[in-house]
Design an enzyme around this catalytic site. Sequence first.
Site, PDB file in Angstrom:
ATOM      1  N   LYS A  67      49.316 -52.055  15.203  1.00 43.46           N
ATOM      2  CA  LYS A  67      49.198 -51.068  14.122  1.00 43.46           C
ATOM      3  C   LYS A  67      49.901 -49.780  14.533  1.00 43.46           C
ATOM      4  O   LYS A  67      49.785 -49.342  15.686  1.00 43.46           O
ATOM      5  CB  LYS A  67      47.717 -50.824  13.843  1.00 43.46           C
ATOM      6  CG  LYS A  67      47.404 -49.940  12.647  1.00 43.46           C
ATOM      7  CD  LYS A  67      45.888 -49.878  12.455  1.00 43.46           C
ATOM      8  CE  LYS A  67      45.477 -49.016  11.284  1.00 43.46           C
ATOM      9  NZ  LYS A  67      43.997 -48.992  11.118  1.00 43.46           N
ATOM     10  N   SER A 142      42.340 -50.127   6.712  1.00 43.54           N
ATOM     11  CA  SER A 142      43.655 -49.512   6.841  1.00 43.54           C
ATOM     12  C   SER A 142      44.632 -50.342   7.668  1.00 43.54           C
ATOM     13  O   SER A 142      45.797 -50.007   7.790  1.00 43.54           O
ATOM     14  CB  SER A 142      43.524 -48.125   7.478  1.00 43.54           C
ATOM     15  OG  SER A 142      42.993 -48.217   8.786  1.00 43.54           O
ATOM     16  N   SER A 166      38.232 -51.017   8.942  1.00 39.55           N
ATOM     17  CA  SER A 166      39.683 -51.153   8.789  1.00 39.55           C
ATOM     18  C   SER A 166      40.300 -52.375   9.446  1.00 39.55           C
ATOM     19  O   SER A 166      41.449 -52.704   9.186  1.00 39.55           O
ATOM     20  CB  SER A 166      40.386 -49.896   9.312  1.00 39.55           C
ATOM     21  OG  SER A 166      40.090 -48.803   8.489  1.00 39.55           O
TER      22      SER A 166
END
Length: 435
Positions: A67, A142, A166
């Site tokens: 990420k 996310s 997330s």
Amino acid sequence: MKLPLLIPPLECREDVYRRLQTISDHKALNAILQVNPLAAAEAEYWHQARQQGQPIAPLQGIPIVIKDNIDISPLPTTLGCIALANAKAQRDALVVQRLRSAGAIIIAKANLSEFAFDVRSRSSLAGDVLNPLMPGVTAGGSSGGCAAAVAADMAVAAIGTDTGGSIRIPCSYTGLVGLRPHHRHELLQGVAPLSPSKDCVGPMVKSVQDAALLNAIMAGKPLRPLRPAPLKSMRLGVLTELAGDSPQQLRVWHAALNTLRNSGVELIDVTLPILAEVASAPCLSLYEFHVAINAWLAMHPPAPASLSELYQSGQFLPEFSPFIAQLLSHKTLKTEQWRSSRRFQRKLREAIYQLVHTQRLHGVIYPTVSRQPESLEKMPPGCAPELSAISGWPALTLPCGVSATGLPVGLEILCAQPQEDLLLSLGLACEGVFS
């Protein structure tokens, strides 16, 4: 490709080339922000090491997506934000160091909800992350780019972050296994903060075994075989308040519960009165983000020098402008609001512990989200993901079926244990029942 425990692929070089081509072929998903330009060279290095008979590292040649709020030197750590497009990482995050030492190849950095703010992955750098299973709906957030990348076979595994769900929300939306480990502040070194009191780093993969392996390596723990918990001795609490009201999802959920019962698992309907307070609990990120991100920005030149400077630049998603303005009003920590939030963390942690131990449970289960995504807009996931995020207890999501819409349904297991061993053992047993 399943990540077999301690057995890296024989042809890692060819596999990395194939994954890079898959990334190129699936640009429309907006899952990837930047490809590691050294990925092919790293694959060649591990290929030669194997050819020369060197000892095999546990993740040797395994392509992993990270990420883009986790530092990988010398790439930028962008948080999906135009203003941070050149915010260079000075060194690898601690978890990245450990993955690379174990032989992993960081193949790319994934798109995310800008600043990791949202349960949908939309950024000013790359737009919405689309769900590979149904491109008309969001992959969640996310860590949506991570989930989409693994679901579309761009990588074997991904490493995401989880502050309020997330990792687990996008894994539920895309049919993956996602682990939010027990909160360990030391593992956040090199990770852009959202709420340091809640932030976690964890794996997003296709099997519980893979989650266990990656979690052990990132945590610096010894590698041990993972064995499933005996089904007929498992006693799980079902948090009925979190079942949601979606008819399509409820059909899958109740079928999954019946499958567990028929496999010998003892299921006990339980309630957690404090759930009524979770939805209205003060959000720690409101009080922690401003201070924490300013310290992070100072270590990532040529990023804006502060959140205030970033806000004044206007180089971010306009829809976040009111929220950032709100964040800017919280300039210090240890205010009464912050202390109140921390007290609620301890209160929820104790309530879950008491429920598990008074009812003699191994853990509690509930749907990971209250309903499945229906569009590219965010779908409120309910308060279920916050149980682990606020309390700090570890949680694991895994797919338990597919609804009539064609999208998977996630089952989340939460354990009131400071280590993930029991949680992963329970998850492995449940995975075997549903597969």
